[in-house]
Design a protein around this motif. Sequence first.
Motif, PDB file in Angstrom:
ATOM      1  N   LEU A 152      11.257   1.468   1.796  1.00 10.91           N
ATOM      2  CA  LEU A 152      11.282   0.729   0.534  1.00 10.91           C
ATOM      3  C   LEU A 152      10.070   1.076  -0.319  1.00 10.91           C
ATOM      4  CD1 LEU A 152      12.701  -1.454  -1.165  1.00 10.91           C
ATOM      5  CD2 LEU A 152      11.334  -3.167   0.046  1.00 10.91           C
ATOM      6  N   GLY A 153       8.888   1.095   0.296  1.00 19.19           N
ATOM      7  CA  GLY A 153       7.683   1.463  -0.443  1.00 19.19           C
ATOM      8  C   GLY A 153       7.736   2.885  -0.946  1.00 19.19           C
ATOM      9  N   LEU A 154       8.268   3.802  -0.114  1.00 17.71           N
ATOM     10  CA  LEU A 154       8.381   5.200  -0.526  1.00 17.71           C
ATOM     11  C   LEU A 154       9.374   5.345  -1.677  1.00 17.71           C
ATOM     12  CD1 LEU A 154       7.801   8.227  -0.079  1.00 17.71           C
ATOM     13  CD2 LEU A 154       9.639   8.228   1.620  1.00 17.71           C
ATOM     14  N   GLY A 155      10.516   4.662  -1.574  1.00 17.13           N
ATOM     15  CA  GLY A 155      11.541   4.779  -2.615  1.00 17.13           C
ATOM     16  C   GLY A 155      11.055   4.280  -3.962  1.00 17.13           C
ATOM     17  N   ILE A 156      10.507   3.073  -3.983  1.00 15.98           N
ATOM     18  CA  ILE A 156      10.024   2.515  -5.244  1.00 15.98           C
ATOM     19  C   ILE A 156       8.807   3.287  -5.735  1.00 15.98           C
ATOM     20  CG2 ILE A 156       9.146   0.430  -6.379  1.00 15.98           C
ATOM     21  CD1 ILE A 156      10.698  -1.197  -4.352  1.00 15.98           C
TER      22      ILE A 156
ATOM     23  N   THR B  93       0.824  -1.203   0.000  1.00 19.12           N
ATOM     24  CA  THR B  93       0.000   0.000   0.000  1.00 19.12           C
ATOM     25  C   THR B  93       0.861   1.257   0.000  1.00 19.12           C
ATOM     26  OG1 THR B  93      -1.666  -1.222   1.265  1.00 19.12           O
ATOM     27  CG2 THR B  93      -1.930   1.150   1.121  1.00 19.12           C
ATOM     28  N   CYS B  94       1.966   1.237   0.762  1.00 21.54           N
ATOM     29  CA  CYS B  94       2.896   2.372   0.737  1.00 21.54           C
ATOM     30  C   CYS B  94       3.419   2.597  -0.674  1.00 21.54           C
ATOM     31  CB  CYS B  94       4.060   2.130   1.692  1.00 21.54           C
ATOM     32  SG  CYS B  94       3.634   2.216   3.449  1.00 21.54           S
ATOM     33  N   LEU B  95       3.738   1.514  -1.367  1.00 17.37           N
ATOM     34  CA  LEU B  95       4.275   1.616  -2.724  1.00 17.37           C
ATOM     35  C   LEU B  95       3.218   2.150  -3.692  1.00 17.37           C
ATOM     36  CD1 LEU B  95       6.353  -1.169  -4.523  1.00 17.37           C
ATOM     37  CD2 LEU B  95       4.731   0.273  -5.722  1.00 17.37           C
ATOM     38  N   SER B  96       2.062   1.510  -3.719  1.00 18.17           N
ATOM     39  CA  SER B  96       1.057   1.850  -4.731  1.00 18.17           C
ATOM     40  C   SER B  96       0.521   3.266  -4.550  1.00 18.17           C
ATOM     41  CB  SER B  96      -0.093   0.841  -4.691  1.00 18.17           C
ATOM     42  OG  SER B  96      -0.703   0.820  -3.407  1.00 18.17           O
ATOM     43  N   LYS B  97       0.295   3.704  -3.306  1.00 25.57           N
ATOM     44  CA  LYS B  97      -0.251   5.044  -3.096  1.00 25.57           C
ATOM     45  C   LYS B  97       0.810   6.121  -3.301  1.00 25.57           C
ATOM     46  CE  LYS B  97      -4.198   3.882  -0.224  1.00 25.57           C
ATOM     47  NZ  LYS B  97      -4.974   4.193   1.004  1.00 25.57           N
ATOM     48  N   SER B  98       2.064   5.815  -2.966  1.00 24.51           N
ATOM     49  CA  SER B  98       3.133   6.781  -3.236  1.00 24.51           C
ATOM     50  C   SER B  98       3.319   6.958  -4.736  1.00 24.51           C
ATOM     51  CB  SER B  98       4.446   6.307  -2.600  1.00 24.51           C
ATOM     52  OG  SER B  98       4.348   6.257  -1.202  1.00 24.51           O
ATOM     53  N   ALA B  99       3.131   5.879  -5.488  1.00 25.18           N
ATOM     54  CA  ALA B  99       3.316   5.934  -6.936  1.00 25.18           C
ATOM     55  C   ALA B  99       2.267   6.808  -7.616  1.00 25.18           C
ATOM     56  CB  ALA B  99       3.278   4.522  -7.521  1.00 25.18           C
ATOM     57  N   LEU B 100       1.135   7.055  -6.960  1.00 26.09           N
ATOM     58  CA  LEU B 100       0.060   7.857  -7.552  1.00 26.09           C
ATOM     59  C   LEU B 100       0.042   9.289  -7.039  1.00 26.09           C
ATOM     60  CD1 LEU B 100      -2.803   5.179  -7.380  1.00 26.09           C
ATOM     61  CD2 LEU B 100      -1.403   5.792  -9.353  1.00 26.09           C
TER      62      LEU B 100
ATOM     63  N   THR C 159      17.421  -1.262   0.091  1.00 26.30           N
ATOM     64  CA  THR C 159      16.380  -0.290   0.450  1.00 26.30           C
ATOM     65  C   THR C 159      16.929   1.132   0.432  1.00 26.30           C
ATOM     66  OG1 THR C 159      15.222  -1.912   1.834  1.00 26.30           O
ATOM     67  CG2 THR C 159      14.757   0.423   2.249  1.00 26.30           C
ATOM     68  N   ALA C 160      18.113   1.336   1.006  1.00 29.55           N
ATOM     69  CA  ALA C 160      18.722   2.666   1.051  1.00 29.55           C
ATOM     70  C   ALA C 160      18.984   3.198  -0.359  1.00 29.55           C
ATOM     71  CB  ALA C 160      20.018   2.627   1.860  1.00 29.55           C
ATOM     72  N   VAL C 161      19.487   2.333  -1.240  1.00 25.55           N
ATOM     73  CA  VAL C 161      19.767   2.752  -2.617  1.00 25.55           C
ATOM     74  C   VAL C 161      18.471   3.138  -3.330  1.00 25.55           C
ATOM     75  CG1 VAL C 161      20.585   1.975  -4.871  1.00 25.55           C
ATOM     76  CG2 VAL C 161      21.889   1.428  -2.820  1.00 25.55           C
ATOM     77  N   LEU C 162      17.433   2.311  -3.200  1.00 27.99           N
ATOM     78  CA  LEU C 162      16.165   2.592  -3.876  1.00 27.99           C
ATOM     79  C   LEU C 162      15.507   3.856  -3.326  1.00 27.99           C
ATOM     80  CD1 LEU C 162      14.695  -1.025  -4.136  1.00 27.99           C
ATOM     81  CD2 LEU C 162      15.577   0.394  -5.996  1.00 27.99           C
ATOM     82  N   LEU C 163      15.622   4.085  -2.012  1.00 23.65           N
ATOM     83  CA  LEU C 163      15.056   5.299  -1.432  1.00 23.65           C
ATOM     84  C   LEU C 163      15.787   6.524  -1.961  1.00 23.65           C
ATOM     85  CD1 LEU C 163      13.180   6.754   0.546  1.00 23.65           C
ATOM     86  CD2 LEU C 163      14.892   6.361   2.339  1.00 23.65           C
ATOM     87  N   PHE C 164      17.107   6.471  -2.022  1.00 21.82           N
ATOM     88  CA  PHE C 164      17.893   7.594  -2.525  1.00 21.82           C
ATOM     89  C   PHE C 164      17.548   7.897  -3.984  1.00 21.82           C
ATOM     90  CE2 PHE C 164      21.705   9.169  -4.715  1.00 21.82           C
ATOM     91  CZ  PHE C 164      21.910  10.345  -4.014  1.00 21.82           C
ATOM     92  N   VAL C 165      17.515   6.853  -4.807  1.00 20.71           N
ATOM     93  CA  VAL C 165      17.184   7.037  -6.225  1.00 20.71           C
ATOM     94  C   VAL C 165      15.768   7.587  -6.371  1.00 20.71           C
ATOM     95  CG1 VAL C 165      16.824   5.854  -8.431  1.00 20.71           C
ATOM     96  CG2 VAL C 165      18.792   5.261  -7.001  1.00 20.71           C
ATOM     97  N   GLY C 166      14.854   7.071  -5.565  1.00 24.18           N
ATOM     98  CA  GLY C 166      13.476   7.539  -5.629  1.00 24.18           C
ATOM     99  C   GLY C 166      13.342   9.009  -5.276  1.00 24.18           C
ATOM    100  N   LEU C 167      14.040   9.456  -4.225  1.00 29.82           N
ATOM    101  CA  LEU C 167      13.967  10.861  -3.834  1.00 29.82           C
ATOM    102  C   LEU C 167      14.574  11.767  -4.901  1.00 29.82           C
ATOM    103  CD1 LEU C 167      14.864  10.668  -0.029  1.00 29.82           C
ATOM    104  CD2 LEU C 167      12.618  11.039  -1.056  1.00 29.82           C
ATOM    105  N   VAL C 168      15.664  11.319  -5.508  1.00 23.47           N
ATOM    106  CA  VAL C 168      16.287  12.111  -6.572  1.00 23.47           C
ATOM    107  C   VAL C 168      15.339  12.252  -7.756  1.00 23.47           C
ATOM    108  CG1 VAL C 168      18.142  12.150  -8.288  1.00 23.47           C
ATOM    109  CG2 VAL C 168      18.656  11.581  -5.920  1.00 23.47           C
TER     110      VAL C 168
END
Length: 287
Positions: free
Chosen positions: A181-185, A103-110, A265-274
């Motif tokens: 992880l959900g936030l990053g992706i 749910t964190c992933l899907s709602k953040s993606a929208l 997780t740390a890498v995906l969160l960093f990439v996601g924020l960028v």
Amino acid sequence: MDTPVKENVSEWTEVLLPDRGWLDFRLGELWRYRDLILRFFRRDFVASYKQTVLGPLWFVIPPVMTTLIFTVVFGRIGRISTNGQPTFLFFMLGVTAWNYFGTCLSKSALTFSGNTGIFGKVYFPRLILPLATILNNLLTFAIQFGVFLVLFGFYWWQGADVHPNWRVIILPILLVQMAALGLGIGCIVCALTTRFRDFAYMISFGTQLWMYASCVVYPLSTISPEYRWIFILNPMVPIIEALRFSFLGGGMVEIWQLAISAGVTAVLLFVGLVMFTRAEKTFMDTV
């Protein structure tokens, strides 16, 4: 001699800020807007099941029904091994953890595509909305996990083969990791969706496929050793295995596996924020 008159022009002053760098996430703004995060959290919570017949029961019904289906299909019919752990508890713990992450992933993606009406009218840090979503999901997880603990206590009282241990204290750390992880992706998909609408249609389908690759319906020990390393690269696998090991006393997880999971997780969160930071500059022109 006339006295100079000072005009108050502060209301008409426009502040021009320099372009944001790749690593300028402006996290300080999130703290200044913390009240707005709580307001969005309250809005989402109230609106979730407003004007529904069953109301708050919808917090509990989905994970329980999913667990029942998994118990019948994978436990009774498929006879998938649960390493001696009670089948219902085995599936419910995995489903509850996955629901929080998914749910964190899907709602953040929208975030961009679902809130263009708000973003077009007023400025606030766009990252506030996915953070409010994570808080809302955390409350949902707390309710669902509470149901799991009640059932866990019943099974334990009945003499089931469950062995909780002191490692349950790692639960808050795993919750933070799942949220990150959900936030990053989610931020990665959100940024890509502003250019390629296909990703919006792939969220639900992709999340379901990922669940079956995350040891939700089977333990890691059933995977052949030669392919097990592939599953360990999936950051959700060590998390779910660690939860089962902590609360049920069974599972295959080691410190190095959790370290790999945290690193990914740390890498995906960093990439996601960028990517999120870069996309929020122009997304109103493309969404």
